[in-house]
Design an enzyme around this catalytic site. Structure first.
Site, PDB file in Angstrom:
ATOM      1  N   CYS A 104       0.837  -1.270   0.123  1.00 36.12           N
ATOM      2  CA  CYS A 104       0.374  -0.197  -0.090  1.00 36.12           C
ATOM      3  C   CYS A 104       0.260   1.173  -0.062  1.00 36.12           C
ATOM      4  O   CYS A 104       1.467   2.214  -0.739  1.00 36.12           O
ATOM      5  CB  CYS A 104      -0.932   0.098   1.027  1.00 36.12           C
ATOM      6  SG  CYS A 104      -2.758   0.794   0.773  1.00 36.12           S
ATOM      7  N   ARG A 138     -12.506   6.047  -2.624  1.00 33.97           N
ATOM      8  CA  ARG A 138     -11.528   4.949  -1.868  1.00 33.97           C
ATOM      9  C   ARG A 138     -12.179   3.101  -2.242  1.00 33.97           C
ATOM     10  O   ARG A 138     -13.342   2.973  -2.529  1.00 33.97           O
ATOM     11  CB  ARG A 138     -11.879   5.013   0.191  1.00 33.97           C
ATOM     12  CG  ARG A 138     -10.733   5.864   0.564  1.00 33.97           C
ATOM     13  CD  ARG A 138     -11.437   6.216   1.748  1.00 33.97           C
ATOM     14  NE  ARG A 138      -9.884   5.669   2.247  1.00 33.97           N
ATOM     15  CZ  ARG A 138      -8.355   5.430   2.740  1.00 33.97           C
ATOM     16  NH1 ARG A 138      -8.437   6.524   1.676  1.00 33.97           N
ATOM     17  NH2 ARG A 138      -7.784   4.672   2.611  1.00 33.97           N
ATOM     18  N   HIS A 201      -3.797  -6.087   2.202  1.00 34.16           N
ATOM     19  CA  HIS A 201      -3.208  -6.008   3.650  1.00 34.16           C
ATOM     20  C   HIS A 201      -4.387  -7.296   4.223  1.00 34.16           C
ATOM     21  O   HIS A 201      -4.467  -8.495   2.955  1.00 34.16           O
ATOM     22  CB  HIS A 201      -3.822  -4.945   3.931  1.00 34.16           C
ATOM     23  CG  HIS A 201      -3.406  -3.468   4.048  1.00 34.16           C
ATOM     24  ND1 HIS A 201      -2.537  -3.187   4.342  1.00 34.16           N
ATOM     25  CD2 HIS A 201      -4.356  -2.188   3.387  1.00 34.16           C
ATOM     26  CE1 HIS A 201      -2.484  -1.572   3.848  1.00 34.16           C
ATOM     27  NE2 HIS A 201      -3.205  -1.437   3.226  1.00 34.16           N
TER      28      HIS A 201
HETATM   29  N1  GLN Z   1      -2.767   6.950   1.579  1.00 37.22           N
HETATM   30  C1  GLN Z   1      -2.780   6.324   0.356  1.00 37.22           C
HETATM   31  C2  GLN Z   1      -3.804   5.691   0.273  1.00 37.22           C
HETATM   32  O1  GLN Z   1      -5.298   6.017   0.153  1.00 37.22           O
HETATM   33  C3  GLN Z   1      -2.654   4.650   1.053  1.00 37.22           C
HETATM   34  C4  GLN Z   1      -3.220   3.544   1.905  1.00 37.22           C
HETATM   35  C5  GLN Z   1      -2.458   2.619   2.773  1.00 37.22           C
HETATM   36  O2  GLN Z   1      -1.999   2.498   3.044  1.00 37.22           O
HETATM   37  N2  GLN Z   1      -3.686   1.064   3.532  1.00 37.22           N
HETATM   38  O3  GLN Z   1      -3.888   5.175  -1.800  1.00 37.22           O
END
Ligand code: GLN
Length: 249
Positions: A104, A138, A201
């Site tokens: 990520c 998101r 994750h």
């Molecule tokens: N800030 C980044 C995004 O939302 C990484 C998020 C994360 O590592 N979970 O794309």
């Protein structure tokens, strides 16, 4: 007598695992990847040694494997300059075949750049041929990938960054369920040599021992010339995979 499984007589062979930026880049259980690697390396007959590297800390002299996790944009901001200062060292390790897994936030920074949703540009280290732009939507939920080398990979994604690949990286897998690198390309993650970047994750590695075995195997082959897997697949792993796959997004 040396056994290819990783032991020299009674003395297990050391594997040095660098945990990159655990203070700032460790969300949604990414520390589980370090624990899974440690445990699985032990089951394969090695003696893993985890070295945490936070901004300003030196890398150990020997590095067999590097693993890093995700973070908020603010966490990425805190580690970005330190990472860029280590660019040549990390590139040299990657070119020398050291296996790495970046999840990520660090996946994004192992690419060329991350442009946040507010337009701020964070320079990456270009180990992976990817680029990321923060989006407004998101991508959240359990995700399943089909991969040629590791079978089905199961994880959990939560990001707004949209990542696109250049010709120097290949996707980690094709998305069977979920979003992946971005909502339109149908692929997830990136790989160049032994460096893997992914949004997954979960933690990723406890549910996907094939990936752990790849990382440990490459590390062992590079340092000791051979790898003969010994660890079994536990029932818990199979149950965790089945349960994550069944859950709706
Ligand atoms: N800030 C980044 C995004 O939302 C990484 C998020 C994360 O590592 N979970 O794309």
């Amino acid at each position: 007598m040396v056994s290819a499984a990783g032991t020299t007589g009674e003395t297990p062979r050391e594997l040095v695992i660098v945990s990159l930026y655990p203070r700032d880049m460790n969300i949604y259980g990414d520390r589980g990847n370090v624990l899974a690697l440690e445990r699985r390396a032990r089951a394969h007959g090695f003696a893993p040694r985890v070295v945490e590297v936070n901004p300003g800390d030196p890398f150990p002299e020997t590095v067999d494997l590097v693993v890093g996790g995700g973070g908020q944009d603010s966490g990425q901001g805190r580690v970005a300059a330190d990472l860029v200062a280590r660019r040549d060292a990390i590139r040299a390790l990657a070119e020398d075949g050291v296996p790495m897994l970046m999840v990520c936030g660090l996946y994004q920074l192992f690419g060329h750049r991350f442009i946040t949703h507010t337009g701020e540009e964070l320079a990456g280290i270009g180990v992976l041929d990817v680029e990321t732009r923060g989006g407004t939507e998101r991508m959240i939920g359990n995700i399943v990938l089909d991969t040629a080398e590791f079978g089905e990979i199961i994880g959990y994604e939560n990001h707004s960054g949209n990542t696109t690949l250049g010709p120097g990286s290949t996707p980690l897998g094709t998305v069977l369920q979920g979003a992946g690198n971005n909502p339109s390309d149908g692929v997830e993650g990136a790989r160049t040599g032994n460096v893997i970047g992914s949004y997954l994750h979960g933690s990723l590695l406890p549910k996907n021992p094939a990936l752990s075995d790849f990382l440990i195997g490459e590390a062992a082959r590079r340092r000791y010339g051979a790898f003969e897997p010994r660890a079994e697949l536990g029932e818990t792993v199979l149950q965790a995979r089945a349960s994550a796959k069944r859950r709706p997004r």
